[in-house]
Design a protein around this motif. Structure first.
Motif, PDB file in Angstrom:
ATOM      1  N   GLY A  28     -11.293  -5.438   0.382  1.00  0.00           N
ATOM      2  CA  GLY A  28     -10.897  -4.041   0.223  1.00  0.00           C
ATOM      3  C   GLY A  28     -10.316  -3.734  -1.144  1.00  0.00           C
ATOM      4  O   GLY A  28     -10.437  -2.605  -1.637  1.00  0.00           O
ATOM      5  N   MET A  29      -9.675  -4.722  -1.774  1.00  0.00           N
ATOM      6  CA  MET A  29      -9.102  -4.518  -3.101  1.00  0.00           C
ATOM      7  C   MET A  29     -10.059  -4.935  -4.215  1.00  0.00           C
ATOM      8  O   MET A  29      -9.704  -4.921  -5.392  1.00  0.00           O
ATOM      9  CB  MET A  29      -7.770  -5.265  -3.221  1.00  0.00           C
ATOM     10  CG  MET A  29      -6.706  -4.744  -2.263  1.00  0.00           C
ATOM     11  SD  MET A  29      -5.071  -5.472  -2.507  1.00  0.00           S
ATOM     12  CE  MET A  29      -4.553  -4.662  -4.008  1.00  0.00           C
ATOM     13  N   GLY A  30     -11.274  -5.337  -3.835  1.00  0.00           N
ATOM     14  CA  GLY A  30     -12.278  -5.689  -4.825  1.00  0.00           C
ATOM     15  C   GLY A  30     -11.997  -6.983  -5.552  1.00  0.00           C
ATOM     16  O   GLY A  30     -12.448  -7.175  -6.695  1.00  0.00           O
ATOM     17  N   ARG A  83      -5.384   9.745   5.526  1.00  0.00           N
ATOM     18  CA  ARG A  83      -6.569  10.499   5.951  1.00  0.00           C
ATOM     19  C   ARG A  83      -6.775  11.716   5.047  1.00  0.00           C
ATOM     20  O   ARG A  83      -7.911  12.119   4.767  1.00  0.00           O
ATOM     21  CB  ARG A  83      -6.374  10.937   7.407  1.00  0.00           C
ATOM     22  CG  ARG A  83      -7.536  11.729   8.013  1.00  0.00           C
ATOM     23  CD  ARG A  83      -8.731  10.821   8.288  1.00  0.00           C
ATOM     24  NE  ARG A  83      -9.809  11.535   8.942  1.00  0.00           N
ATOM     25  CZ  ARG A  83     -10.212  11.344  10.196  1.00  0.00           C
ATOM     26  NH1 ARG A  83      -9.616  10.423  10.939  1.00  0.00           N
ATOM     27  NH2 ARG A  83     -11.207  12.029  10.709  1.00  0.00           N
ATOM     28  N   THR A  84      -5.678  12.295   4.566  1.00  0.00           N
ATOM     29  CA  THR A  84      -5.766  13.442   3.658  1.00  0.00           C
ATOM     30  C   THR A  84      -6.190  13.004   2.266  1.00  0.00           C
ATOM     31  O   THR A  84      -7.010  13.668   1.615  1.00  0.00           O
ATOM     32  CB  THR A  84      -4.399  14.151   3.581  1.00  0.00           C
ATOM     33  OG1 THR A  84      -4.032  14.580   4.897  1.00  0.00           O
ATOM     34  CG2 THR A  84      -4.448  15.350   2.646  1.00  0.00           C
ATOM     35  N   LEU A  85      -5.656  11.904   1.802  1.00  0.00           N
ATOM     36  CA  LEU A  85      -5.916  11.445   0.440  1.00  0.00           C
ATOM     37  C   LEU A  85      -7.299  10.819   0.282  1.00  0.00           C
ATOM     38  O   LEU A  85      -7.944  10.977  -0.756  1.00  0.00           O
ATOM     39  CB  LEU A  85      -4.851  10.420   0.034  1.00  0.00           C
ATOM     40  CG  LEU A  85      -3.419  10.947  -0.091  1.00  0.00           C
ATOM     41  CD1 LEU A  85      -2.446   9.790  -0.218  1.00  0.00           C
ATOM     42  CD2 LEU A  85      -3.292  11.879  -1.284  1.00  0.00           C
ATOM     43  N   MET A  86      -7.753  10.094   1.295  1.00  0.00           N
ATOM     44  CA  MET A  86      -9.010   9.345   1.212  1.00  0.00           C
ATOM     45  C   MET A  86      -9.786   9.547   2.513  1.00  0.00           C
ATOM     46  O   MET A  86      -9.839   8.666   3.368  1.00  0.00           O
ATOM     47  CB  MET A  86      -8.702   7.860   0.968  1.00  0.00           C
ATOM     48  CG  MET A  86      -7.701   7.630  -0.153  1.00  0.00           C
ATOM     49  SD  MET A  86      -7.349   5.896  -0.481  1.00  0.00           S
ATOM     50  CE  MET A  86      -8.818   5.465  -1.394  1.00  0.00           C
ATOM     51  N   PRO A  87     -10.415  10.710   2.678  1.00  0.00           N
ATOM     52  CA  PRO A  87     -11.013  11.065   3.965  1.00  0.00           C
ATOM     53  C   PRO A  87     -12.325  10.367   4.299  1.00  0.00           C
ATOM     54  O   PRO A  87     -12.799  10.474   5.424  1.00  0.00           O
ATOM     55  CB  PRO A  87     -11.236  12.573   3.833  1.00  0.00           C
ATOM     56  CG  PRO A  87     -11.414  12.786   2.364  1.00  0.00           C
ATOM     57  CD  PRO A  87     -10.513  11.795   1.686  1.00  0.00           C
ATOM     58  N   THR A 136      -6.095   2.702  -5.592  1.00  0.00           N
ATOM     59  CA  THR A 136      -6.401   4.008  -6.177  1.00  0.00           C
ATOM     60  C   THR A 136      -5.210   4.622  -6.901  1.00  0.00           C
ATOM     61  O   THR A 136      -5.369   5.248  -7.961  1.00  0.00           O
ATOM     62  CB  THR A 136      -6.885   4.984  -5.084  1.00  0.00           C
ATOM     63  OG1 THR A 136      -8.025   4.424  -4.431  1.00  0.00           O
ATOM     64  CG2 THR A 136      -7.259   6.338  -5.674  1.00  0.00           C
ATOM     65  N   TYR A 137      -4.007   4.440  -6.381  1.00  0.00           N
ATOM     66  CA  TYR A 137      -2.869   5.215  -6.853  1.00  0.00           C
ATOM     67  C   TYR A 137      -1.806   4.418  -7.604  1.00  0.00           C
ATOM     68  O   TYR A 137      -0.859   5.007  -8.119  1.00  0.00           O
ATOM     69  CB  TYR A 137      -2.197   5.928  -5.667  1.00  0.00           C
ATOM     70  CG  TYR A 137      -3.043   7.046  -5.105  1.00  0.00           C
ATOM     71  CD1 TYR A 137      -3.052   8.303  -5.714  1.00  0.00           C
ATOM     72  CD2 TYR A 137      -3.843   6.842  -3.992  1.00  0.00           C
ATOM     73  CE1 TYR A 137      -3.828   9.333  -5.190  1.00  0.00           C
ATOM     74  CE2 TYR A 137      -4.630   7.862  -3.475  1.00  0.00           C
ATOM     75  CZ  TYR A 137      -4.613   9.103  -4.081  1.00  0.00           C
ATOM     76  OH  TYR A 137      -5.395  10.123  -3.573  1.00  0.00           O
ATOM     77  N   VAL A 163       0.121  -4.260 -11.139  1.00  0.00           N
ATOM     78  CA  VAL A 163       1.232  -5.118 -10.724  1.00  0.00           C
ATOM     79  C   VAL A 163       1.667  -4.753  -9.307  1.00  0.00           C
ATOM     80  O   VAL A 163       1.939  -5.629  -8.470  1.00  0.00           O
ATOM     81  CB  VAL A 163       2.412  -4.998 -11.705  1.00  0.00           C
ATOM     82  CG1 VAL A 163       3.642  -5.713 -11.141  1.00  0.00           C
ATOM     83  CG2 VAL A 163       2.036  -5.598 -13.053  1.00  0.00           C
ATOM     84  N   ILE A 164       1.729  -3.443  -9.029  1.00  0.00           N
ATOM     85  CA  ILE A 164       2.044  -3.004  -7.671  1.00  0.00           C
ATOM     86  C   ILE A 164       0.941  -3.451  -6.721  1.00  0.00           C
ATOM     87  O   ILE A 164       1.195  -3.840  -5.581  1.00  0.00           O
ATOM     88  CB  ILE A 164       2.211  -1.468  -7.610  1.00  0.00           C
ATOM     89  CG1 ILE A 164       3.308  -1.015  -8.582  1.00  0.00           C
ATOM     90  CG2 ILE A 164       2.528  -1.021  -6.189  1.00  0.00           C
ATOM     91  CD1 ILE A 164       4.662  -1.592  -8.270  1.00  0.00           C
TER      92      ILE A 164
END
Length: 478
Positions: free
Chosen positions: A154-156, A297-301, A316-317, A321-322
């Motif tokens: 999922g994080m590539g 769901r709102t940010l990545m529908p 994405t956001y 490092v985070i």
């Protein structure tokens, strides 16, 4: 520096820390068998509480429950509420009581405790309980290794199969090194990291989504803005979903890898502190996971897999490092469960099956006993990894099945052993057969029935009936 490199460096630093704890555990506790499998019953309130809670929640919370919030919306809070209620019941009626009761016997495993309280002249309870633990703990570990592959993918960072093998290798190494002490102390660190992420990230997701208003609009547009699943109000299906999600909490008072912490806690004072801390930690983590999924769901529908909302949101956001910290946090959720289940299963296999049932004499050297347990840890880890590579991808469903079987087996036996003087080993044996059998049969029924109610609920009901009936029958016969 490339973002992917920064993520890997942050994550690698965290892994080095865990391996260091494993090395410390080996140095301090690895010289004796009791040290390796119980940490000499020296654990305090915070280690006991957070390690117990974190070992129960796992990737199911970080990925599965957040994914349920993404998919079901507000109705997913039923699952969080059920789990919190389960924690409250355990805190009030199990933690201190189990610690006091078990302290009267020489207890290394739950089978030791049941045998001490109930008697088990034919070793039937020991055999059944240990077989259930070994089998369903491995099923549970498979789900954690699946989660490892999903988070890396999922994080590539890695493909699914490589991610599974990497996670299995890391977990296996530090459990092999440090045993139970390493498991508990790493679970403390991992549990605190999970709590931090699921406290901060849901708030940040709501802010980035524009607040509660825009989130509610998206939920309403998808007909998932109400507490009743399905968007049709209170229907039988919606009621079944709510009851089923609430029923998840029934498993907490008897989940073997979690309640064994209350056997090894240092004293009653530490047990009381652990009970309070466990409820607080769980409330933050469980509500936070659902809220993150809802806001996500709102940010990545358009996510193809709802269980990837946390790694996708992070990638994405946030700064790489985070991203490394979140990768570590998801790994923490996975590892805090997988390591506990591996050491629990290995201890049951060696202590209860090999020594207890098959009658093999423990080696005079306690170090040799430790080595034997380590060998079993390695074999179980390899087995779980091999099964995970088959890609049983739905973590939420996979975990709920193992949770249901274990909860239907151990919750009735544990509570009845603590609170009903009429309980006998005959009743415990009947419960260990009837509970998981009901869970499996219910799961195999047509989806119109099995999908309407979580299998743990009928499993516990039949398990309790079997325990009471056969306990009373054995007393009458005697």
């Amino acid at each position: 520096m490339a973002p992917t490199t920064m993520i890997w460096l942050t994550f690698a630093s965290y892994m080095v820390l865990l391996l260091g704890i494993g090395w410390w555990g080996d140095r301090r506790f690895g010289g004796t068998y009791q040290g390796f499998v119980t940490a000499n019953k020296s654990l305090g309130a915070w280690v006991t509480a957070v390690s117990s809670a974190a070992s129960s929640e796992s990737a199911w919370v970080m990925l599965g429950l957040s994914g349920l919030g993404y998919k079901q919306g507000v109705a997913a809070y039923w699952a969080a509420l059920g789990c919190i209620l389960g924690r409250v019941v355990t805190a009030i009626w199990v933690v201190v009581q189990l610690r006091r009761s078990s302290s009267q016997y020489k207890v290394s495993t739950l089978a030791d405790y049941y045998e001490g309280v109930l008697g088990d002249p034919k070793k039937i309870v020991r055999g059944l309980s240990s077989l259930l633990i070994v089998f369903f703990m491995v099923v549970y570990v498979v789900a954690q290794f699946v989660a490892t592959g999903k988070q890396m993918e999922g994080m590539g960072l890695l493909d699914y199969r490589t991610g599974v093998m990497a996670g299995a290798a890391i977990i296996g190494i530090y459990v092999l090194l440090g045993g139970y002490a390493a498991v508990c102390w790493t679970d403390l660190i991992q549990g605190l990291l999970m709590a931090m992420v699921l406290l901060v990230f849901p708030i940040m997701a709501l802010v980035k989504a524009g607040g509660v208003g825009p989130v509610h609009e998206v939920l309403s547009a998808n007909n998932i803005d109400g507490f009743w699943a399905g968007g049709q109000g209170l229907t039988w299906a919606a009621l079944g979903f709510a009851v089923g999600q609430l029923g998840i909490g029934i498993g907490y008072p008897g989940m073997p890898h979690a309640i064994i912490r209350f056997v090894t806690v240092r004293d009653d004072k530490a047990a009381r502190g652990a009970a309070v801390i466990t409820v607080g930690w769980s409330t933050v983590v469980l509500l936070g996971a659902v809220t993150l999924g809802i806001a996500g769901r709102t940010l990545m529908p358009d996510l193809d897999d709802p269980e990837k909302i946390l790694p996708a949101f992070t990638a994405t956001y946030f700064h790489p490092v985070i991203g490394g910290v979140i990768l570590a946090a998801i790994s923490a959720a996975i590892m805090s469960t997988a390591d506990s289940q591996l050491i629990m299963a290995a201890t049951s296999a060696v202590h209860d099956l090999w020594y207890g049932i098959l009658g093999k004499t423990p080696p005079e050297s306690e170090r040799t006993q430790v080595i034997q347990t380590r060998v079993v840890v390695g074999l179980l880890a390899l087995t779980a990894m091999s099964l995970a590579l088959i890609e049983p991808r739905v973590i939420y469903t996979f975990v709920l099945f193992a949770w249901g079987a274990l909860g239907a087996s151990f919750t009735p036996v544990t509570l009845l052993t603590l609170y009903w003087k009429g309980m006998t080993w005959h009743g415990a044996a009947a419960s260990f057969v009837a509970g998981p059998a009901t869970v499996i049969i219910w799961k195999l029924l047509p989806a119109s029935l099995s999908g309407s109610l979580y299998e743990l609920i009928p499993g516990v009901i039949i398990s309790v009936i079997a325990a009471v009936h056969f306990s009373r029958k054995s007393r009458l016969d005697s």
